[in-house]
Design an enzyme around this catalytic site. Sequence first.
Site, PDB file in Angstrom:
ATOM      1  N   ALA A 187     -14.521  49.531  60.190  1.00  0.00           N
ATOM      2  CA  ALA A 187     -13.686  48.735  60.373  1.00  0.00           C
ATOM      3  C   ALA A 187     -13.372  47.587  59.180  1.00  0.00           C
ATOM      4  O   ALA A 187     -12.309  47.010  59.153  1.00  0.00           O
ATOM      5  CB  ALA A 187     -14.068  47.756  61.433  1.00  0.00           C
ATOM      6  N   ALA A 188     -14.029  47.819  58.034  1.00  0.00           N
ATOM      7  CA  ALA A 188     -13.979  46.672  57.072  1.00  0.00           C
ATOM      8  C   ALA A 188     -12.888  47.183  56.109  1.00  0.00           C
ATOM      9  O   ALA A 188     -12.957  48.371  55.853  1.00  0.00           O
ATOM     10  CB  ALA A 188     -15.102  46.321  56.384  1.00  0.00           C
ATOM     11  N   PRO A 189     -12.209  46.257  55.447  1.00  0.00           N
ATOM     12  CA  PRO A 189     -12.025  44.646  55.734  1.00  0.00           C
ATOM     13  C   PRO A 189     -11.542  44.476  57.080  1.00  0.00           C
ATOM     14  O   PRO A 189     -11.603  43.068  57.151  1.00  0.00           O
ATOM     15  CB  PRO A 189     -11.205  44.294  54.344  1.00  0.00           C
ATOM     16  CG  PRO A 189     -10.594  45.551  54.066  1.00  0.00           C
ATOM     17  CD  PRO A 189     -11.152  46.629  54.368  1.00  0.00           C
ATOM     18  N   GLU A 238     -18.821  48.035  60.852  1.00  0.00           N
ATOM     19  CA  GLU A 238     -18.702  48.389  59.733  1.00  0.00           C
ATOM     20  C   GLU A 238     -20.271  48.742  59.174  1.00  0.00           C
ATOM     21  O   GLU A 238     -21.220  47.882  59.213  1.00  0.00           O
ATOM     22  CB  GLU A 238     -18.288  47.132  58.577  1.00  0.00           C
ATOM     23  CG  GLU A 238     -18.266  47.334  57.364  1.00  0.00           C
ATOM     24  CD  GLU A 238     -17.905  48.845  56.872  1.00  0.00           C
ATOM     25  OE1 GLU A 238     -16.630  49.282  57.075  1.00  0.00           O
ATOM     26  OE2 GLU A 238     -18.493  49.348  55.879  1.00  0.00           O
ATOM     27  N   LYS A 294      -6.881  46.674  60.386  1.00  0.00           N
ATOM     28  CA  LYS A 294      -6.695  47.532  61.751  1.00  0.00           C
ATOM     29  C   LYS A 294      -7.447  46.977  62.720  1.00  0.00           C
ATOM     30  O   LYS A 294      -6.625  46.899  63.940  1.00  0.00           O
ATOM     31  CB  LYS A 294      -6.943  49.024  61.581  1.00  0.00           C
ATOM     32  CG  LYS A 294      -6.223  49.621  60.509  1.00  0.00           C
ATOM     33  CD  LYS A 294      -6.577  50.908  60.249  1.00  0.00           C
ATOM     34  CE  LYS A 294      -5.936  51.653  59.087  1.00  0.00           C
ATOM     35  NZ  LYS A 294      -6.410  51.049  57.762  1.00  0.00           N
ATOM     36  N   ASP A 321     -10.992  55.009  61.288  1.00  0.00           N
ATOM     37  CA  ASP A 321     -10.204  54.905  60.089  1.00  0.00           C
ATOM     38  C   ASP A 321     -11.085  55.390  59.027  1.00  0.00           C
ATOM     39  O   ASP A 321     -11.835  54.776  58.291  1.00  0.00           O
ATOM     40  CB  ASP A 321      -9.568  53.605  59.750  1.00  0.00           C
ATOM     41  CG  ASP A 321      -8.777  53.430  58.870  1.00  0.00           C
ATOM     42  OD1 ASP A 321      -7.997  54.499  58.245  1.00  0.00           O
ATOM     43  OD2 ASP A 321      -8.912  52.544  58.059  1.00  0.00           O
ATOM     44  N   CYS A 326      -6.691  57.799  54.312  1.00  0.00           N
ATOM     45  CA  CYS A 326      -5.604  57.558  53.533  1.00  0.00           C
ATOM     46  C   CYS A 326      -5.681  58.669  52.288  1.00  0.00           C
ATOM     47  O   CYS A 326      -5.605  58.472  51.117  1.00  0.00           O
ATOM     48  CB  CYS A 326      -5.610  56.242  52.939  1.00  0.00           C
ATOM     49  SG  CYS A 326      -7.199  55.845  52.126  1.00  0.00           S
TER      50      CYS A 326
HETATM   51  N1  SAM Z   1     -10.379  50.375  58.651  1.00  0.00           N
HETATM   52  C1  SAM Z   1     -10.508  49.623  57.385  1.00  0.00           C
HETATM   53  C2  SAM Z   1      -9.194  48.535  57.408  1.00  0.00           C
HETATM   54  O1  SAM Z   1      -8.251  48.822  58.043  1.00  0.00           O
HETATM   55  O2  SAM Z   1      -9.515  47.603  56.777  1.00  0.00           O
HETATM   56  C3  SAM Z   1     -10.848  50.331  56.447  1.00  0.00           C
HETATM   57  C4  SAM Z   1     -11.842  51.519  56.331  1.00  0.00           C
HETATM   58  S1  SAM Z   1     -12.160  52.188  55.007  1.00  0.00           S
HETATM   59  C5  SAM Z   1     -10.774  53.527  55.159  1.00  0.00           C
HETATM   60  C6  SAM Z   1     -13.606  53.383  55.563  1.00  0.00           C
HETATM   61  C7  SAM Z   1     -14.968  52.229  56.031  1.00  0.00           C
HETATM   62  O3  SAM Z   1     -15.877  53.293  56.296  1.00  0.00           O
HETATM   63  C8  SAM Z   1     -15.438  51.699  54.768  1.00  0.00           C
HETATM   64  O4  SAM Z   1     -15.666  50.385  55.078  1.00  0.00           O
HETATM   65  C9  SAM Z   1     -16.734  52.291  54.570  1.00  0.00           C
HETATM   66  O5  SAM Z   1     -17.858  51.450  54.306  1.00  0.00           O
HETATM   67  C10 SAM Z   1     -17.170  53.017  56.083  1.00  0.00           C
HETATM   68  N2  SAM Z   1     -18.086  54.025  55.909  1.00  0.00           N
HETATM   69  C11 SAM Z   1     -18.447  54.603  55.073  1.00  0.00           C
HETATM   70  N3  SAM Z   1     -19.257  55.678  55.448  1.00  0.00           N
HETATM   71  C12 SAM Z   1     -19.291  55.719  56.837  1.00  0.00           C
HETATM   72  C13 SAM Z   1     -20.127  56.318  57.753  1.00  0.00           C
HETATM   73  N4  SAM Z   1     -20.909  57.206  57.408  1.00  0.00           N
HETATM   74  N5  SAM Z   1     -19.925  55.921  59.129  1.00  0.00           N
HETATM   75  C14 SAM Z   1     -19.154  54.893  59.279  1.00  0.00           C
HETATM   76  N6  SAM Z   1     -18.561  54.282  58.283  1.00  0.00           N
HETATM   77  C15 SAM Z   1     -18.384  54.427  57.147  1.00  0.00           C
END
Ligand code: SAM
Length: 474
Positions: free
Chosen positions: A112-114, A135, A117, A180, A233
């Site tokens: 979810a971070a930041p 997150e 969405k 995401d 993305c």
């Molecule tokens: N959905 C967010 C937004 O709209 O602001 C952006 C998300 S970003 C594309 C992907 C996120 O997945 C990152 O914050 C990252 O820390 C997290 N992530 C990385 N590895 C992961 C894992 N194994 N399981 C779940 N989340 C993970």
Amino acid sequence: MNLPESFKNRMRDVLGSEYDDFIASFDKPSVKGIRINTQKVGPSCYEDIAASVTGEVRRVPWTSCGFYTDSEASGKDPYYHAGVFYPQDPSAMLPAQIIAAKPGEFILDLCAAPGGKACRIGEDLKGEGLLVANEINAERSKALNRNIERSGITNCVILNESPDRIAERLPGFFDKILIDAPCSGEGMFRRDPRAVKSWQDYGPEQISKVQHEILEQAVLALRPGGEIVYSTCTFAEIEDELMIETFLNDHKEFVIVPHPEISEISHKQIGPAKDSMRIWPHKCEGDGHFCVHLKSTAAEVDRDFDIRPRPSTGSIANKIIVKVIDMLKEVLDQDYLDAFRIRLNASVLIQGAGIYLMPVNIKLFDRLKVVKSGLFIGEVKETRTERIFVPSNSLPLTLTAEMVRDDSLIILGRDDDMLNRYLKGETIVIDPNAHPAVKRRGYVLITADGYPLGFGKINNGMIKNMYPKAWRLL
Ligand code: SAM
């Protein structure tokens, strides 16, 4: 732009005659946008707000509440601090539009971070149902927390967990899940040149294994008959269409929900990942995104969990409730005060000094790392003589001007320098003649054109600033 050769070779094979246009798009500036808060603003006002922030009205075609902007929206704008809008890459607005959260649903945002969405999902829930915003990275979960607070979302639990631990604790729990996914980020290349370096360190092959695992865990946490929206993305098929082909082969009970109503994006026509969606930078105004809407066709089953909040009880809890209500009496209109009292009695959670309104039974999340147990309404602080309730700044951001007593409502124009000073943490002084209805002493709510920013304590026109130090403008 200097792009990796292996990326260019792969895209040349995929895109054929479109390749030159695609590569040329990387020399154009990245596309910027803002998303209007669907909970704080009614659709009839979206365009006025967009015009006031961006100086124009150019709708992002694949979402109902997004607008383009040529220049970065100002982080000093009081409307931003009031959560009226959120700067967001227009491509990134698609997944939350597709998940189409409805009040009452239980939705998990797994990555979810930041929070761009997650905030849209929470706003669309309009305080009913549950958003679990997760997150995995503890540092990033802080920004998520801040964005959820600014958006005025009341029914969100924030976790800092791995997908497998959530699935293990809450199997079959969620109506909808957004993934995401962490990805190789090729759609970020023109926005942030560092994305190229991270792609070289950690490319599509490697990250696709992580994505596959996240999807598998999401299936376990999903209620039979539920929906998953998966997005990235990046342009790498191994993370996008091929990932979904494998998923559909492994999970015959899932189908793709097509979205022909979404215009200007590309809808894939062939193969098992048919009806997945892409935003291509050379075909539309967006940096690039992949999105697919999956639905389980399994027979729906009721969620077998005890979800009803179990409020904190006992004499300490009762005394705290009285203090909270005493403070809110100064600010809220009687009807809203009565409604708040009912919610407080039904769902107050006292954790150390912190006081929360929990959207569901918080015991559901036992053994998970909970960053936020719902709406943080404030803290109990000890003075030399008594215990007092100090409201959080999440609380005023969930209010609307109509909930507030006339004598507590301070409406300042968005361009009024006093708002700037309030956001910097300064004491402000209002002219009682300009605000004749405002009381002489006690709590007041400071708003930008009626959009709440935070509380202050007034004494004969002088307002002691209660805007949190960590949130202040420098
Ligand atoms: N959905 C967010 C937004 O709209 O602001 C952006 C998300 S970003 C594309 C992907 C996120 O997945 C990152 O914050 C990252 O820390 C997290 N992530 C990385 N590895 C992961 C894992 N194994 N399981 C779940 N989340 C993970």
